[in-house]
Write an enzyme that holds these catalytic residues in place. Structure first.
Site, PDB file in Angstrom:
ATOM      1  N   LYS A 227       0.812  -1.219   0.000  1.00  0.00           N
ATOM      2  CA  LYS A 227       0.000   0.000   0.000  1.00  0.00           C
ATOM      3  C   LYS A 227       0.840   1.262   0.000  1.00  0.00           C
ATOM      4  O   LYS A 227       1.822   1.357   0.717  1.00  0.00           O
ATOM      5  CB  LYS A 227      -0.903  -0.019   1.250  1.00  0.00           C
ATOM      6  CG  LYS A 227      -1.957   1.048   1.265  1.00  0.00           C
ATOM      7  CD  LYS A 227      -3.235   0.526   1.882  1.00  0.00           C
ATOM      8  CE  LYS A 227      -4.359   1.528   1.838  1.00  0.00           C
ATOM      9  NZ  LYS A 227      -4.693   2.023   0.520  1.00  0.00           N
TER      10      LYS A 227
ATOM     11  N   GLY B 238      10.350   1.897  -1.357  1.00  0.00           N
ATOM     12  CA  GLY B 238      10.400   2.807  -2.497  1.00  0.00           C
ATOM     13  C   GLY B 238      11.577   3.767  -2.398  1.00  0.00           C
ATOM     14  O   GLY B 238      12.264   4.047  -3.386  1.00  0.00           O
TER      15      GLY B 238
ATOM     16  N   GLY C   2       6.575   0.533   5.640  1.00  0.00           N
ATOM     17  CA  GLY C   2       7.454  -0.390   4.910  1.00  0.00           C
ATOM     18  C   GLY C   2       7.533  -0.075   3.431  1.00  0.00           C
ATOM     19  O   GLY C   2       8.603  -0.134   2.825  1.00  0.00           O
ATOM     20  N   CYS C   3       6.408   0.279   2.841  1.00  0.00           N
ATOM     21  CA  CYS C   3       6.358   0.563   1.405  1.00  0.00           C
ATOM     22  C   CYS C   3       7.094   1.862   1.080  1.00  0.00           C
ATOM     23  O   CYS C   3       7.727   1.979   0.027  1.00  0.00           O
ATOM     24  CB  CYS C   3       4.915   0.610   0.926  1.00  0.00           C
ATOM     25  SG  CYS C   3       4.041  -0.946   1.220  1.00  0.00           S
ATOM     26  N   THR C   4       7.024   2.817   1.998  1.00  0.00           N
ATOM     27  CA  THR C   4       7.734   4.079   1.817  1.00  0.00           C
ATOM     28  C   THR C   4       9.243   3.842   1.872  1.00  0.00           C
ATOM     29  O   THR C   4       9.992   4.350   1.031  1.00  0.00           O
ATOM     30  CB  THR C   4       7.279   5.104   2.876  1.00  0.00           C
ATOM     31  OG1 THR C   4       5.870   5.331   2.709  1.00  0.00           O
ATOM     32  CG2 THR C   4       8.027   6.411   2.741  1.00  0.00           C
TER      33      THR C   4
END
EC number: 1.11.1.24
Length: 152
Positions: free
Chosen positions: A36, A46, A41-43
């Site tokens: 998401k 990326g 974690g995704c930030t």
């Protein structure tokens, strides 16, 4: 999935473009699936890809992030994080299903269906040559970059 051809599909991505693996034949690329936009974690994941963008470019390998978020969400996330790569929107789980990344996960004690953080390296012939499933973010981008550098 190793040494299989990359599944064929077309999905919208940031910048008003269409992601089509077949159109990328002749160049290697990394497709990283993440749960998401704008989550911790995704930030970090990326941002790690962003930090090594020049190294991926030097290895002539494009990077694409993909999740079930909308294009609007992706555009905002990409702009906020200044990602130099495009994000692919897969709300109908077309690519997620083709790559088998949808899993049951525990979230706050409840079973929920979601994207298992996974990354795939596709070579110039359009074959999946390396995959990482159940990815833990720390050190992951370095592992992907190392595989890319061995490929080129």
């Amino acid at each position: 999935m190793l040494d299989q051809s990359c599944p064929s599909f077309q999905l919208p991505m940031t910048g008003g473009k269409t992601f089509d693996p077949a159109a990328l034949k002749g160049q290697a690329f990394v497709l990283y699936f993440y749960p998401k936009d704008n989550t911790p974690g995704c930030t970090v994941e990326g941002s790690d890809f962003r930090a090594r963008a020049a190294d991926f470019a030097a290895a002539q390998t494009q990077v694409f992030g993909i999740s079930r978020d909308s294009i609007k969400s992706h555009e905002n996330f990409k702009a906020k994080m200044e990602f130099p790569f495009d994000l692919v929107s897969d709300p109908d789980e077309i690519a997620c299903g083709a790559f088998g990344v949808m899993k049951m996960k525990n979230m706050y004690g409840k079973q929920v269906r979601g994207v298992e953080r996974s990354t795939f390296l596709i070579d110039k012939e359009g074959r999946i040559v390396k995959e990482w499933r159940g990815v833990k973010v720390p050190g992951h981008v370095e592992a992907v970059l190392s595989a890319v550098q061995q490929l080129t």
